[in-house]
Design a protein around this motif. Structure first.
Motif: not given
Length: 246
Positions: A143-164
């Motif tokens: 859906s983005f017009r911007a190229a992937p290299i021109d996009i920032n991503a952020w991850f919010g809180p989620a189940i961690g790698p020691t719990a999932f």
């Protein structure tokens, strides 16, 4: 609103766009939903949830758009013709509109925010393992017009790698697509693995060309005082992660 009620993403976009991730603190709900539950579908008092959403709205420029999340890979594009009164079944929201918040609810699944580096496009994704395995990130990037290299991503809180802990079928859902995903799984016992959902999403984003990925790596399971966790508690409330163009 309590200063403990929300987190601000640690990424370089906060001066250009608005984004916030709620905690479980500072709301009006009681019992298993104590206290800032934002979901109507979990059995909490509807009037109290409305008060909680009104509280969230004090941080937003307008009321947020909410989804009926179904653990799929559909993306809902919000534009000037969108009927904002209808709740859509999908697991991601995208818009180029200004001042229109997009909300994703979670209580262990990974909330993902995307924003073009010029601040002109934003998206919010429900990154549970099923949406990730079925292509929710790739579908949203389309859906983005911007190229992937021109996009920032952020991850919010989620189940961690020691719990999932997951079964072999979850690992297979990713590794059968690309063997590089195997690094996100650690065997614990026969046909059981610890899955790193943060790493799975990062690997997908990198493979698709998004290299600017930010996260505070906050685990919803281990931070019981701060976050709801379905895996930990069963019946519980839901947090919201919201993004908008300024």
């Amino acid at each position: 609103m309590s200063t403990n009620s929300v987190l601000l993403p640690s990424w370089p976009m906060q001066s250009q766009i608005g984004a916030v991730s709620s905690t479980r603190l500072g709301g009006h709900s009681v019992g298993a939903f104590d206290s800032f539950n934002l979901a109507y579908h979990v059995g909490d008092n509807r009037d109290v949830i409305t008060k909680n959403r009104d509280l969230l709205n004090t941080y937003l420029p307008e009321g947020a758009i909410w989804l009926e999340q179904v653990h799929g890979s559909d993306v809902h594009v919000v534009n000037s013709t969108t009927d904002l009164s209808k709740v859509v079944r999908a697991d991601a929201l995208y818009t180029r509109l200004r001042r229109q918040p997009l909300a994703i609810m979670t209580a262990d699944c990974l909330p993902i925010l995307l924003a073009s580096k010029d601040g002109g496009e934003v998206a919010a994704l429900h990154g549970g393992w099923r949406p990730l395995a079925s292509g929710i990130i790739a579908n949203t990037l389309m859906s983005f017009r911007a190229a992937p290299i021109d996009i920032n991503a952020w991850f919010g809180p989620a189940i961690g790698p020691t719990a999932f802990e997951v079964g072999a079928e979850v690992r297979a859902a990713f590794v059968n697509q690309n063997d590089s995903f195997s690094q996100a799984f650690v065997a614990t016992k026969e046909n059981k693995f610890l899955a790193n959902i943060f790493l799975l999403a990062k690997l997908q984003l990198n493979e698709l060309g998004v290299t600017a990925v930010y996260s505070d790596d906050l685990c919803t399971v281990t931070h019981a005082e701060q976050f709801f966790s379905y895996r930990r508690d069963g019946q519980c409330g839901r947090m919201a992660t919201v993004i908008w163009r300024k």
